[in-house]
Design a protein around this motif. Structure first.
Motif, PDB file in Angstrom:
ATOM      1  N   GLY A  76     -39.495 106.528 -72.204  1.00  0.00           N
ATOM      2  CA  GLY A  76     -39.892 107.390 -71.097  1.00  0.00           C
ATOM      3  C   GLY A  76     -38.755 108.162 -70.454  1.00  0.00           C
ATOM      4  O   GLY A  76     -38.949 108.777 -69.407  1.00  0.00           O
ATOM      5  N   LEU A  77     -37.584 108.138 -71.032  1.00  0.00           N
ATOM      6  CA  LEU A  77     -36.453 108.876 -70.478  1.00  0.00           C
ATOM      7  C   LEU A  77     -35.961 109.862 -71.533  1.00  0.00           C
ATOM      8  O   LEU A  77     -35.013 109.599 -72.274  1.00  0.00           O
ATOM      9  CB  LEU A  77     -35.310 107.934 -70.077  1.00  0.00           C
ATOM     10  N   ALA A  78     -36.641 110.983 -71.636  1.00  0.00           N
ATOM     11  CA  ALA A  78     -36.230 112.001 -72.598  1.00  0.00           C
ATOM     12  C   ALA A  78     -34.909 112.595 -72.137  1.00  0.00           C
ATOM     13  O   ALA A  78     -34.813 113.116 -71.027  1.00  0.00           O
ATOM     14  CB  ALA A  78     -37.295 113.074 -72.717  1.00  0.00           C
ATOM     15  N   PRO A  79     -33.870 112.517 -72.965  1.00  0.00           N
ATOM     16  CA  PRO A  79     -32.560 113.000 -72.534  1.00  0.00           C
ATOM     17  C   PRO A  79     -32.493 114.527 -72.465  1.00  0.00           C
ATOM     18  O   PRO A  79     -33.117 115.226 -73.253  1.00  0.00           O
ATOM     19  CB  PRO A  79     -31.606 112.471 -73.608  1.00  0.00           C
ATOM     20  N   THR A  80     -31.746 115.000 -71.509  1.00  0.00           N
ATOM     21  CA  THR A  80     -31.513 116.435 -71.367  1.00  0.00           C
ATOM     22  C   THR A  80     -30.382 116.852 -72.289  1.00  0.00           C
ATOM     23  O   THR A  80     -29.696 116.018 -72.878  1.00  0.00           O
ATOM     24  CB  THR A  80     -31.129 116.781 -69.916  1.00  0.00           C
ATOM     25  N   ARG A  81     -30.170 118.163 -72.391  1.00  0.00           N
ATOM     26  CA  ARG A  81     -29.070 118.672 -73.212  1.00  0.00           C
ATOM     27  C   ARG A  81     -27.727 118.149 -72.697  1.00  0.00           C
ATOM     28  O   ARG A  81     -26.840 117.813 -73.482  1.00  0.00           O
ATOM     29  CB  ARG A  81     -29.082 120.198 -73.207  1.00  0.00           C
ATOM     30  N   ASP A  82     -27.576 118.075 -71.378  1.00  0.00           N
ATOM     31  CA  ASP A  82     -26.326 117.569 -70.803  1.00  0.00           C
ATOM     32  C   ASP A  82     -26.100 116.103 -71.180  1.00  0.00           C
ATOM     33  O   ASP A  82     -24.967 115.681 -71.431  1.00  0.00           O
ATOM     34  CB  ASP A  82     -26.325 117.716 -69.287  1.00  0.00           C
ATOM     35  N   MET A  83     -27.189 115.329 -71.217  1.00  0.00           N
ATOM     36  CA  MET A  83     -27.067 113.922 -71.594  1.00  0.00           C
ATOM     37  C   MET A  83     -26.650 113.788 -73.055  1.00  0.00           C
ATOM     38  O   MET A  83     -25.784 112.976 -73.390  1.00  0.00           O
ATOM     39  CB  MET A  83     -28.388 113.187 -71.340  1.00  0.00           C
ATOM     40  N   ILE A  84     -27.244 114.597 -73.929  1.00  0.00           N
ATOM     41  CA  ILE A  84     -26.890 114.562 -75.351  1.00  0.00           C
ATOM     42  C   ILE A  84     -25.424 114.956 -75.528  1.00  0.00           C
ATOM     43  O   ILE A  84     -24.693 114.345 -76.305  1.00  0.00           O
ATOM     44  CB  ILE A  84     -27.818 115.479 -76.167  1.00  0.00           C
ATOM     45  N   GLN A  85     -25.004 115.965 -74.782  1.00  0.00           N
ATOM     46  CA  GLN A  85     -23.605 116.403 -74.838  1.00  0.00           C
ATOM     47  C   GLN A  85     -22.685 115.262 -74.389  1.00  0.00           C
ATOM     48  O   GLN A  85     -21.647 115.012 -74.996  1.00  0.00           O
ATOM     49  CB  GLN A  85     -23.413 117.631 -73.957  1.00  0.00           C
ATOM     50  N   SER A  86     -23.067 114.554 -73.355  1.00  0.00           N
ATOM     51  CA  SER A  86     -22.274 113.436 -72.863  1.00  0.00           C
ATOM     52  C   SER A  86     -22.219 112.298 -73.885  1.00  0.00           C
ATOM     53  O   SER A  86     -21.157 111.705 -74.108  1.00  0.00           O
ATOM     54  CB  SER A  86     -22.870 112.931 -71.548  1.00  0.00           C
ATOM     55  N   PHE A  87     -23.356 111.988 -74.512  1.00  0.00           N
ATOM     56  CA  PHE A  87     -23.383 110.932 -75.541  1.00  0.00           C
ATOM     57  C   PHE A  87     -22.421 111.270 -76.674  1.00  0.00           C
ATOM     58  O   PHE A  87     -21.638 110.426 -77.109  1.00  0.00           O
ATOM     59  CB  PHE A  87     -24.788 110.759 -76.120  1.00  0.00           C
ATOM     60  N   ALA A  88     -22.481 112.504 -77.149  1.00  0.00           N
ATOM     61  CA  ALA A  88     -21.619 112.924 -78.263  1.00  0.00           C
ATOM     62  C   ALA A  88     -20.154 112.902 -77.844  1.00  0.00           C
ATOM     63  O   ALA A  88     -19.286 112.501 -78.628  1.00  0.00           O
ATOM     64  CB  ALA A  88     -22.022 114.308 -78.753  1.00  0.00           C
ATOM     65  N   SER A  89     -19.866 113.308 -76.624  1.00  0.00           N
ATOM     66  CA  SER A  89     -18.483 113.298 -76.139  1.00  0.00           C
ATOM     67  C   SER A  89     -17.929 111.877 -76.104  1.00  0.00           C
ATOM     68  O   SER A  89     -16.760 111.647 -76.428  1.00  0.00           O
ATOM     69  CB  SER A  89     -18.406 113.919 -74.743  1.00  0.00           C
ATOM     70  N   GLN A  90     -18.774 110.931 -75.729  1.00  0.00           N
ATOM     71  CA  GLN A  90     -18.345 109.536 -75.708  1.00  0.00           C
ATOM     72  C   GLN A  90     -18.075 109.020 -77.116  1.00  0.00           C
ATOM     73  O   GLN A  90     -17.147 108.244 -77.338  1.00  0.00           O
ATOM     74  CB  GLN A  90     -19.382 108.663 -75.016  1.00  0.00           C
ATOM     75  N   ILE A  91     -18.888 109.453 -78.075  1.00  0.00           N
ATOM     76  CA  ILE A  91     -18.705 109.000 -79.455  1.00  0.00           C
ATOM     77  C   ILE A  91     -17.383 109.494 -80.031  1.00  0.00           C
ATOM     78  O   ILE A  91     -16.636 108.733 -80.642  1.00  0.00           O
ATOM     79  CB  ILE A  91     -19.881 109.453 -80.343  1.00  0.00           C
ATOM     80  N   ILE A  92     -17.089 110.791 -79.830  1.00  0.00           N
ATOM     81  CA  ILE A  92     -15.867 111.337 -80.425  1.00  0.00           C
ATOM     82  C   ILE A  92     -14.648 111.178 -79.518  1.00  0.00           C
ATOM     83  O   ILE A  92     -13.542 111.514 -79.922  1.00  0.00           O
ATOM     84  CB  ILE A  92     -16.028 112.829 -80.796  1.00  0.00           C
ATOM     85  N   LYS A  93     -14.884 110.697 -78.309  1.00  0.00           N
ATOM     86  CA  LYS A  93     -13.796 110.516 -77.336  1.00  0.00           C
ATOM     87  C   LYS A  93     -13.078 111.838 -77.080  1.00  0.00           C
ATOM     88  O   LYS A  93     -11.849 111.924 -77.112  1.00  0.00           O
ATOM     89  CB  LYS A  93     -12.841 109.436 -77.790  1.00  0.00           C
ATOM     90  N   GLY A  94     -13.874 112.869 -76.877  1.00  0.00           N
ATOM     91  CA  GLY A  94     -13.354 114.208 -76.615  1.00  0.00           C
ATOM     92  C   GLY A  94     -14.481 115.075 -76.082  1.00  0.00           C
ATOM     93  O   GLY A  94     -15.579 114.594 -75.831  1.00  0.00           O
ATOM     94  N   GLU A  95     -14.192 116.330 -75.907  1.00  0.00           N
ATOM     95  CA  GLU A  95     -15.187 117.250 -75.375  1.00  0.00           C
ATOM     96  C   GLU A  95     -16.040 117.864 -76.487  1.00  0.00           C
ATOM     97  O   GLU A  95     -15.541 118.177 -77.557  1.00  0.00           O
ATOM     98  CB  GLU A  95     -14.500 118.377 -74.586  1.00  0.00           C
ATOM     99  N   VAL A  96     -17.318 118.032 -76.166  1.00  0.00           N
ATOM    100  CA  VAL A  96     -18.270 118.681 -77.058  1.00  0.00           C
ATOM    101  C   VAL A  96     -18.752 119.930 -76.334  1.00  0.00           C
ATOM    102  O   VAL A  96     -19.108 119.876 -75.160  1.00  0.00           O
ATOM    103  CB  VAL A  96     -19.457 117.742 -77.359  1.00  0.00           C
ATOM    104  N   GLY A  97     -18.767 121.055 -77.025  1.00  0.00           N
ATOM    105  CA  GLY A  97     -19.182 122.307 -76.420  1.00  0.00           C
ATOM    106  C   GLY A  97     -20.686 122.398 -76.224  1.00  0.00           C
ATOM    107  O   GLY A  97     -21.464 121.631 -76.793  1.00  0.00           O
ATOM    108  N   ASN A  98     -21.103 123.363 -75.404  1.00  0.00           N
ATOM    109  CA  ASN A  98     -22.526 123.550 -75.124  1.00  0.00           C
ATOM    110  C   ASN A  98     -23.298 123.932 -76.380  1.00  0.00           C
ATOM    111  O   ASN A  98     -24.440 123.502 -76.570  1.00  0.00           O
ATOM    112  CB  ASN A  98     -22.724 124.628 -74.058  1.00  0.00           C
ATOM    113  N   GLU A  99     -22.700 124.751 -77.227  1.00  0.00           N
ATOM    114  CA  GLU A  99     -23.389 125.194 -78.437  1.00  0.00           C
ATOM    115  C   GLU A  99     -23.530 124.077 -79.463  1.00  0.00           C
ATOM    116  O   GLU A  99     -24.378 124.152 -80.344  1.00  0.00           O
ATOM    117  CB  GLU A  99     -22.663 126.395 -79.059  1.00  0.00           C
TER     118      GLU A  99
END
Length: 128
Positions: A76-99
């Motif tokens: 019941g918690l559909a992630p937003t684009r910002d949340m997906i960006q944050s998840f990916a940033s945590q995985i790579i331990k760096g910044e992920v761009g909006n695109e």
């Protein structure tokens, strides 16, 4: 199997030390001689291989992220684009761009469904 891959397989199947010319094999399979030679010598890779090497997350990491997003959505918690960006940033331990999020969703469109949601009712919001 593509024609270039068939030509590469034909080169690999030749006996070791047997003389061949890229021109003859390229003409036989109808591919570019230069591309065949570069691919065989390891100078050039296929576009698919190049795209995988350039991705921030490897295919296994992307699969795990898709599973996590699917689980969140089922809970019941559909992630937003910002949340997906944050998840990916945590995985790579760096910044992920909006695109990156747009490309990620496009690459995984068979597993991820995007849709607009309506805002929460005010009474329901106050109850939370």
């Amino acid at each position: 199997m593509s024609r270039i891959e068939e030509a590469l397989a034909a080169i690999e199947s030749l006996d070791e030390g047997k003389h061949f010319t890229y021109t003859n094999i390229a003409n036989t399979y109808g591919v570019s001689r230069v591309t065949l030679a570069r691919r065989h010598q390891g100078i050039q890779v296929s576009k698919t291989e190049q795209a995988i090497k350039q991705q921030l997350l490897n295919p296994q990491q992307e699969l795990e992220l898709v599973k996590y997003i699917t689980k969140l959505t089922e809970d019941g918690l559909a992630p937003t684009r910002d949340m997906i960006q944050s998840f990916a940033s945590q995985i790579i331990k760096g910044e992920v761009g909006n695109e990156w999020v747009t490309r990620f969703i496009h690459r995984n469109k068979e597993n991820l469904i995007t849709k607009w949601t309506s805002g929460m009712d005010r009474n329901r919001h106050e109850a939370d």
